[in-house]
Design a protein around this motif. Structure first.
Motif, PDB file in Angstrom:
ATOM      1  N   ALA A   1       0.836  -1.198   0.000  1.00 30.02           N
ATOM      2  CA  ALA A   1       0.000   0.000   0.000  1.00 30.02           C
ATOM      3  C   ALA A   1       0.872   1.249   0.000  1.00 30.02           C
ATOM      4  O   ALA A   1       1.930   1.289   0.641  1.00 30.02           O
ATOM      5  N   ALA A   2       0.432   2.276  -0.704  1.00 32.54           N
ATOM      6  CA  ALA A   2       1.219   3.499  -0.834  1.00 32.54           C
ATOM      7  C   ALA A   2       1.262   4.302   0.455  1.00 32.54           C
ATOM      8  O   ALA A   2       2.276   4.940   0.768  1.00 32.54           O
ATOM      9  N   LEU A   3       0.174   4.286   1.223  1.00 29.95           N
ATOM     10  CA  LEU A   3       0.074   5.053   2.464  1.00 29.95           C
ATOM     11  C   LEU A   3      -0.377   4.132   3.585  1.00 29.95           C
ATOM     12  O   LEU A   3      -1.257   3.289   3.392  1.00 29.95           O
ATOM     13  N   MET A   4       0.211   4.314   4.751  1.00 31.59           N
ATOM     14  CA  MET A   4      -0.154   3.511   5.920  1.00 31.59           C
ATOM     15  C   MET A   4      -0.275   4.398   7.145  1.00 31.59           C
ATOM     16  O   MET A   4       0.516   5.321   7.329  1.00 31.59           O
ATOM     17  N   GLN A   5      -1.259   4.093   7.972  1.00 31.92           N
ATOM     18  CA  GLN A   5      -1.426   4.790   9.234  1.00 31.92           C
ATOM     19  C   GLN A   5      -0.488   4.170  10.260  1.00 31.92           C
ATOM     20  O   GLN A   5      -0.524   2.962  10.491  1.00 31.92           O
ATOM     21  N   VAL A   6       0.378   4.985  10.868  1.00 31.16           N
ATOM     22  CA  VAL A   6       1.314   4.478  11.870  1.00 31.16           C
ATOM     23  C   VAL A   6       0.533   4.165  13.139  1.00 31.16           C
ATOM     24  O   VAL A   6      -0.200   5.022  13.653  1.00 31.16           O
ATOM     25  N   PRO A   7       0.635   2.940  13.669  1.00 36.15           N
ATOM     26  CA  PRO A   7      -0.145   2.553  14.849  1.00 36.15           C
ATOM     27  C   PRO A   7       0.067   3.493  16.034  1.00 36.15           C
ATOM     28  O   PRO A   7       1.170   3.979  16.279  1.00 36.15           O
ATOM     29  N   GLU A   8      -1.020   3.754  16.747  1.00 33.06           N
ATOM     30  CA  GLU A   8      -1.010   4.562  17.965  1.00 33.06           C
ATOM     31  C   GLU A   8      -0.593   6.001  17.728  1.00 33.06           C
ATOM     32  O   GLU A   8      -0.147   6.688  18.647  1.00 33.06           O
ATOM     33  N   THR A   9      -0.689   6.475  16.495  1.00 30.86           N
ATOM     34  CA  THR A   9      -0.353   7.868  16.183  1.00 30.86           C
ATOM     35  C   THR A   9      -1.373   8.418  15.194  1.00 30.86           C
ATOM     36  O   THR A   9      -2.204   7.683  14.656  1.00 30.86           O
ATOM     37  N   ASN A  10      -1.281   9.712  14.935  1.00 28.24           N
ATOM     38  CA  ASN A  10      -2.098  10.341  13.900  1.00 28.24           C
ATOM     39  C   ASN A  10      -1.304  10.526  12.611  1.00 28.24           C
ATOM     40  O   ASN A  10      -1.718  11.268  11.719  1.00 28.24           O
ATOM     41  N   GLN A  11      -0.158   9.858  12.518  1.00 26.21           N
ATOM     42  CA  GLN A  11       0.740  10.037  11.384  1.00 26.21           C
ATOM     43  C   GLN A  11       0.424   9.068  10.252  1.00 26.21           C
ATOM     44  O   GLN A  11       0.087   7.899  10.486  1.00 26.21           O
ATOM     45  N   THR A  12       0.534   9.562   9.043  1.00 28.48           N
ATOM     46  CA  THR A  12       0.438   8.730   7.852  1.00 28.48           C
ATOM     47  C   THR A  12       1.828   8.596   7.252  1.00 28.48           C
ATOM     48  O   THR A  12       2.551   9.580   7.115  1.00 28.48           O
ATOM     49  N   LEU A  13       2.212   7.377   6.932  1.00 25.34           N
ATOM     50  CA  LEU A  13       3.532   7.108   6.371  1.00 25.34           C
ATOM     51  C   LEU A  13       3.393   6.761   4.891  1.00 25.34           C
ATOM     52  O   LEU A  13       2.561   5.936   4.514  1.00 25.34           O
ATOM     53  N   ARG A  14       4.196   7.406   4.055  1.00 27.10           N
ATOM     54  CA  ARG A  14       4.271   7.072   2.636  1.00 27.10           C
ATOM     55  C   ARG A  14       5.315   5.971   2.475  1.00 27.10           C
ATOM     56  O   ARG A  14       6.464   6.123   2.885  1.00 27.10           O
ATOM     57  N   THR A  15       4.947   4.861   1.894  1.00 25.35           N
ATOM     58  CA  THR A  15       5.871   3.732   1.791  1.00 25.35           C
ATOM     59  C   THR A  15       6.790   3.915   0.582  1.00 25.35           C
ATOM     60  O   THR A  15       6.443   3.548  -0.535  1.00 25.35           O
ATOM     61  N   ASP A  16       7.956   4.459   0.835  1.00 23.70           N
ATOM     62  CA  ASP A  16       8.971   4.615  -0.210  1.00 23.70           C
ATOM     63  C   ASP A  16       9.821   3.362  -0.344  1.00 23.70           C
ATOM     64  O   ASP A  16      10.200   2.967  -1.454  1.00 23.70           O
TER      65      ASP A  16
END
Length: 228
Positions: free
Chosen positions: A99-114
């Protein structure tokens, strides 16, 4: 660009991790897969919101933060907490793209999978099959490394884990959002940094060519990096 990093974890570290994993509660990996991946994912996975996955993941992140080759290759901005999986006989994960974007567990951060990463936690002779097959511009490359070694590759790559026919394959896997999202720019910076490091050994860090190339590296990084 596919990069292998030998001995990210020592054999003693692998042994300690394996001890924790042997008594862990494994669940069907399909529970964490998306609608498409669920059809081709047949393995076992730890619940990464519980122990021992949390503590083991923290240990891996600390090891990553101290490894110069990983820092040079990934230029990490964010690291998704490492997950753990295992493949027993007849288990596999068919061809897919992460997946291109993932929600980091226990945070409000979105991670872009490079970048995607796999750390092998079982020795190659412990299982048959289970190769990580990654599609590259030069065709499919199969990876099966020693326990403690890691492979790093672009998350845009189509990849799969071939069926395990004997034994058990154990690994950790995770994703990285890089400060430099462009693959070609990141590869250029990595190659330049490796050249600077080699010339530093041969010529010394105060040599004019080393100083000039180091300056070029940092100016390119300054231009291309986009911290979150």
């Amino acid at each position: 660009m596919l990069i292998t990093i030998p001995e990210l974890l020592s054999k003693a570290e692998v042994e300690q991790i394996r001890t924790h994993l042997e008594s862990a509660n494994w669940q069907a990996g399909s529970q964490t897969a998306g609608s498409i991946a669920r059809k081709v994912k047949k393995n076992q996975q730890l619940d990464d919101s519980k122990e021992p996955a949390i503590s083991l993941g923290h240990h891996i992140v600390r090891a990553l933060s101290q490894h110069p080759t990983f820092i040079s290759a990934a230029l990490p901005d964010k690291i998704y907490p490492p997950k753990f999986n295992r493949y027993s006989e007849n288990e596999t994960y068919g061809a897919h793209v992460d997946a291109a974007l993932m929600q980091v567990p226990e945070t409000n951060q979105t991670l872009r999978t490079d970048l995607s990463a796999t750390i092998f936690l079982a020795e190659p002779d412990e299982y048959e099959g289970g190769e990580l097959s990654i599609e590259t511009q030069y065709g499919a490359q199969t990876v099966k490394l020693a326990a403690g070694d890691m492979v790093l590759y672009p998350s845009t790559s189509l990849h799969q884990v071939t069926p395990v026919t004997k034994g058990v394959r154990v690994a950790s896997f995770f994703w990285i959002q890089s400060l430099v999202s462009d693959i070609q720019q990141r590869e250029t910076l990595f190659n330049l940094d490796q050249t600077v490091q080699q010339l530093t050994v041969e010529l010394g860090q105060t040599h004019s060519e080393v100083v000039n190339l180091s300056g070029i590296y940092h100016n390119l990084l300054r231009q291309w990096a986009k911290p979150s």
